[in-house]
Structures are given as structure tokens and as C-alpha cells.
Design an enzyme around this catalytic site. Structure first.
Site, short mmCIF file in Angstrom:
data_model
loop_
_atom_site.label_atom_id
_atom_site.label_comp_id
_atom_site.label_asym_id
_atom_site.label_seq_id
_atom_site.Cartn_x
_atom_site.Cartn_y
_atom_site.Cartn_z
N SER A 155 1.08 -1.15 -0.07
CA SER A 155 0.05 -0.03 -0.01
C SER A 155 1.03 1.22 0.15
CB SER A 155 -0.95 -0.04 1.11
OG SER A 155 -1.91 1.12 1.25
N SER A 156 0.72 2.33 -0.92
CA SER A 156 1.44 3.26 -1.12
C SER A 156 1.47 4.24 0.15
CB SER A 156 1.13 4.08 -2.37
OG SER A 156 1.28 3.35 -3.50
#
Length: 325
Positions: A89-90
Site C-alpha cells: 500500500s503506497s
């Protein structure tokens, strides 16, 4: 597929309306990061320092660490298989800036390449509505988890298992395509599934290229100024090696020069890249762009037809166009 995130990307509220809304973003954030078996990455490329954290851990201190990590402005590794980072997840601020750069409008139909936890798709669905958003991933375990996370947060966009390089013709045409995984060149299927005037935003090398689509065979655009480091599109092979032989150490500390080395890897000798970089005033990412014309794709500095250009993709084919220094 999914993004590792950018180092040092500052926070920004996205134009989707959801990135800056704590209640909505928090609901998707908690869902997307609690049940995927999230592991906190200790490095930007997610290669060391994993600690497994999850919502239902019986130990209260580990649950507290999970909660802090779920809301931190940092990338999270969310799936590791045999020691290899599969998806992540960025960094939330980078996600917001990418959504801002995507410039979505009411009624736009969006394809996301790389479902990750489903968080990014939740923000898009909040802004545009479920029926306007499709998110795609190669791994059925990832798409199943993303679908569950989205449903738990109250969103039901189309979640599709498939090859990101082939896009998703089922729900085309699209007004926007956003990728959360790095590509070595622009997949032709993406252009073919876009309406004229559509925008494609994808990681390439260590940057983000924003391409305006003219038609199914033509697109052009500039890199954004900010750095971004993403895991490669699965099935696309490893990125080219970036040689540094013959280079002094000081330029290698400069992010703008390392970007040039990455984007020209396999097409320009390191000393040649250094000469170009110094001759042209140490250009930042925003001075570079990409053009797609049929089967040809190339990177350029300042001008698509100017003195400096080289092909995208593996070595071979077109020869670089470089001004003598």
C-alpha cells in the site's frame, strides 16, 4: 501488484475529495490494511525489516502498533511470498498526489492497474461512484482481499483478476488509467481502451509519467516533478540494470541524475548520461517526457523532436538521438 511508495513525498489532499476526508479514507484505510496480513516495510523498496502486524492480534501492544502503522504516512508491505514483496500500500500522501494529478471529473470512467488493498479504488469510488471504477490485479488472492476490503468499507467497484498489461476491455472505454506498479514501456492495450483525450498516469523508472491520449496509437506527456518508487508490473520481467561504472560519487547522490540513469538504462552509457545532465543544467524530472507513436515509444528531454531522445523498453531497435557535447 501495488506501489511501494515514494521517499519524501509531501502530503497533499487529492481532488477526489476522499483523500482529505478522514472518515471515508479512514474506513477504507482500516479495512484495506487490517485483514491483508500487513507487514511493515523497513525500507523504501520493501526488502528488509518486515514485522507482521494485523488487527486481530491477541497482544494489545501489537494491535496498537498495527493501528499506528495503518494510519501512518508511510508505505506498507501487505503481501510477502517466500521473502518477495508481492503487493503493498503506497504512502498515503503519494496516493493523494497521484489522484490529484489524475484530474478526474464527474462522469469519468477509471481503470486502476494494481488493486493492492483496494484503498485507492475506494477513494476513486467515493469520488466517482462504484460503476465508474474498475481495479485490476493479476493475483486472485489480491483481488479477493481487495473486494472484501472494499465491501467492508461500503464500496463495490468492479474488481477484476487479469493481466495489467492487457488492461480490461470489458469496462472500456476509459477516461483515466492509473497504474500503481512500474512499467518499462507503455502497454499498447491501455491506449486502445482509452477515449481520445484520456489521461494515463503510470510509474516509469523512478518517476510518474502523465500521458494525454490522442487516439489508440498516439499519446504524449511529461513526467511529474516528484519521485516515485514502485514494484514492477508483475509478469513484465525485472527492470534493466542501472550501471554506474566510471562515474564520480557526487552525481550519484543527486536524485535528478539517478532518475536519468534509470530512465535511460540500456540506451545510454553512464558517462554519456553524466555529460548530458551537466550540459543541460541538471534537469529535473519535469523536463523529460514520453511520446508514443504506433510501435515507437521514446523518452525525450524538453522537446519530443529535440536533440535528446532514446527509446523506451529493452535495448535494440531505435538508436538514441543525442546531441554531441
Amino acid at each position: 501488484m501495488g506501489a511501494v511508495g515514494a521517499v519524501g513525498a509531501p502530503g497533499a489532499a487529492g481532488t477526489t475529495g476522499a483523500a482529505g476526508t478522514p472518515a471515508t479514507a479512514g474506513a477504507a484505510n482500516a479495512s484495506g490494511r487490517e485483514t491483508a496480513g500487513a507487514a511493515r516495510a523497513g525500507a523504501a523498496h520493501g526488502t528488509v525489516g518486515y514485522t507482521r502486524l494485523w488487527r486481530d492480534d491477541p497482544h494489545p501492544l501489537r494491535r496498537a502498533r498495527w493501528l499506528v502503522g495503518a494510519y501512518a504516512n508511510a508505505p506498507l508491505a501487505t503481501r510477502v511470498r517466500d521473502g518477495e514483496l508481492i503487493t503493498s500500500s503506497s504512502q498515503p500522501s503519494l496516493m493523494a498526489r497521484m489522484l490529484q494529478a489524475l484530474q478526474v471529473r464527474d462522469g469519468d470512467r477509471v481503470l486502476e492497474i494494481g488493486a493492492g488493498t483496494g484503498y485507492n479504488a475506494a477513494l476513486l469510488a467515493h469520488r466517482l461512484g462504484d460503476t465508474q471504477v474498475t481495479t485490476l490485479d493479476l493475483d486472485p488472492e489480491i483481488t479477493e482481499a481487495a473486494r472484501n476490503h472494499l465491501a467492508a468499507a461500503g464500496f463495490r467497484p468492479a474488481v477484476v483478476t487479469g493481466d495489467g498489461a492487457r488492461g480490461c476491455p470489458l469496462h472500456a472505454p476509459y477516461d483515466r488509467i492509473i497504474a500503481t506498479c512500474a512499467v518499462a514501456s507503455i502497454p499498447s492495450a491501455w491506449l486502445g481502451q482509452c477515449r481520445p483525450g484520456a489521461l494515463i498516469l503510470t510509474p516509469l523508472a523512478t518517476g510518474l509519467i502523465a500521458l494525454r491520449v490522442a487516439d489508440a496509437r498516439h499519446a504524449e506527456g511529461h513526467f511529474l516533478a516528484m519521485p516515485a518508487y514502485f514494484v514492477p508490473l508483475r509478469g513484465s520481467g525485472p527492470p534493466p540494470q542501472v550501471p554506474t561504472h566510471g562515474l564520480p560519487s557526487r552525481p550519484l547522490l543527486d536524485d535528478s541524475f539517478r532518475f536519468l540513469l534509470n530512465v535511460a538504462a540500456g540506451h545510454m552509457e553512464p558517462v554519456e548520461a553524466l555529460a548530458l545532465w551537466e550540459h543541460e543544467g541538471r534537469p529535473g524530472r519535469e523536463r523529460y517526457g514520453v511520446t508514443v507513436r504506433g510501435e515507437r515509444q521514446w523518452v525525450w528531454l524538453d522537446d519530443p523532436e529535440g536533440a535528446y531522445g532514446w527509446p523506451l523498453g529493452p535495448p535494440g531497435g531505435l538508436q538514441p538521438r543525442l546531441q554531441p557535447f
